[in-house]
Design an enzyme around this catalytic site. Structure first.
Site, PDB file in Angstrom:
ATOM      1  N   GLU A 175     -38.136 -10.508   1.114  1.00  0.00           N
ATOM      2  CA  GLU A 175     -37.952 -10.880  -0.288  1.00  0.00           C
ATOM      3  C   GLU A 175     -36.894 -11.969  -0.415  1.00  0.00           C
ATOM      4  OE1 GLU A 175     -36.658  -7.291  -2.233  1.00  0.00           O
ATOM      5  OE2 GLU A 175     -34.880  -7.101  -0.979  1.00  0.00           O
ATOM      6  N   ARG A 192     -33.085   3.872   1.924  1.00  0.00           N
ATOM      7  CA  ARG A 192     -31.695   3.923   1.477  1.00  0.00           C
ATOM      8  C   ARG A 192     -30.804   4.392   2.611  1.00  0.00           C
ATOM      9  NH1 ARG A 192     -33.564   7.241  -3.018  1.00  0.00           N
ATOM     10  NH2 ARG A 192     -34.373   5.882  -4.644  1.00  0.00           N
ATOM     11  N   HIS A 211     -35.373  -2.902   4.306  1.00  0.00           N
ATOM     12  CA  HIS A 211     -36.823  -2.809   4.236  1.00  0.00           C
ATOM     13  C   HIS A 211     -37.438  -3.025   5.619  1.00  0.00           C
ATOM     14  CE1 HIS A 211     -36.216  -2.948  -0.021  1.00  0.00           C
ATOM     15  NE2 HIS A 211     -35.790  -4.195  -0.001  1.00  0.00           N
ATOM     16  N   HIS A 232     -28.862  -4.758   2.605  1.00  0.00           N
ATOM     17  CA  HIS A 232     -28.485  -5.488   1.390  1.00  0.00           C
ATOM     18  C   HIS A 232     -28.335  -4.534   0.217  1.00  0.00           C
ATOM     19  CE1 HIS A 232     -32.866  -5.130   1.265  1.00  0.00           C
ATOM     20  NE2 HIS A 232     -32.781  -5.216  -0.055  1.00  0.00           N
TER      21      HIS A 232
END
Length: 321
Positions: free
Chosen positions: A119, A197, A102, A177
């Site tokens: 996150e 991605r 991200h 991740h």
């Protein structure tokens, strides 16, 4: 109107890697493989509506517009787009997720008004042997990673970790991740739907076509020198005490075990979000009491003041720093 703890009707998201495990929380799922339950959200791709009390039926965006300062607190808005700053999810991973990364808030290719995405995950359940991808192997450079992608051996560059229930992972923007199959997690994140991605196992999407990859963006935003990602076991030394799991510029998340009445309070700075990880109990405040159970996520208004958790349950608490 007097403030009260808000429970929302989740927004369910079909995902190629999802399943039906969120039904164990008593949630109603639409047909198909459901990978994400957006439990508290104020985003163009999913806005949850209040399910309890006098504000039932109002979207979190409407709460923000009508009562935002009182309910969210003085810190409770994104400086970039004015929205509720966090997005709370439950994820059911029946298959491996794509390897992804991200961006942060400052990446120039973000869509207008979109945030970056820092996150954290708290593992609610995991099948024996379940694993995640969590960062690059030590020393991997952009050039080495780009070469590995071109040669279809990107997995050689990635760090794999076994997980168990109760594990906690902090995932700052820039961390490569991927959740693996057989894992159920609670996710606290910035209010963003920005995902790049890097690799997806040559998998077809729900439409039967290869899923889009975002190689250039991924290579641009990865933190090759380290993002500050950390993970930990979260065994608690005692009940009715908070254990810090993640402390970021965007949220603080703590874990606690309730086994006797626990008096807590909010102030005018920030709302509090409680995720009930296991067990059952009650949430009481000056004007009422509600029964709470595993899988429920509550938004505690910044102006609620004193409230009490009681019963026997494990809870996460998230708020703004």
């Amino acid at each position: 109107m007097k403030p009260y703890p808000l429970l929302f009707q989740p927004e369910m998201k079909e995902r190629v890697w999802g399943g039906r495990a969120l039904e164990q929380f008593g949630l109603e799922l639409p047909d198909g493989p459901i990978g994400e339950g957006w439990m508290i959200g104020d985003h163009p791709n999913g806005t949850t509506k209040v399910a309890n009390g006098e504000w039932a039926g109002l979207g979190l965006d409407q709460i923000r517009e009508q009562y935002g300062r009182e309910i969210f607190g003085s810190k409770g808005f994104s400086e970039k787009n004015g929205r509720f700053p966090l997005l709370i999810k439950l994820l059911d991973c029946q298959d491996d997720l794509s390897v992804q990364v991200h961006p942060n808030d400052h990446y120039e290719r973000l869509p207008e008004g979109e945030l970056g995405k820092t996150e954290m995950w708290y593992v609610l359940d995991a099948k024996p042997g379940a694993k995640i991808i969590y960062g690059l192997n030590e020393g991997v450079t952009r050039e080495q990673l780009a070469e590995a992608i071109a040669q279809n051996r990107v997995l050689d560059c990635l760090r794999e970790i076994s997980v168990e229930p109760g594990d906690s992972f902090y995932i700052p923007a820039g961390t490569v991740h991927a959740l693996g199959a057989g894992i159920l997690v609670a996710e606290i994140q910035q209010n963003s739907d920005s995902t790049y991605r890097l690799y997806d196992y040559n998998r077809m999407g729900l439409d039967g076509k290869p899923r889009e990859l975002h190689i250039e963006d991924s290579l641009n935003v990865i933190a090759y020198e380290g993002s500050g990602a950390t993970y930990m076991k979260t065994d608690l030394a005692a009940a009715n005490q908070w254990l810090a799991l993640a402390e970021s510029p965007f949220f603080i998340t703590e874990k606690g075990q309730v086994d006797r009445p626990w008096k807590l309070h909010t102030n005018g700075d920030s709302f509090v979000i409680h995720i009930i990880c296991d067990g059952t109990g009650e949430l009481s405040w000056a004007d009422g009491t509600i029964a709470v159970k595993r899988g429920e996520c509550y938004l505690i208004p910044a102006n609620l003041g004193q409230y009490t958790l009681s019963g026997s349950m494990t809870v996460l608490r998230s708020y703004l720093p």
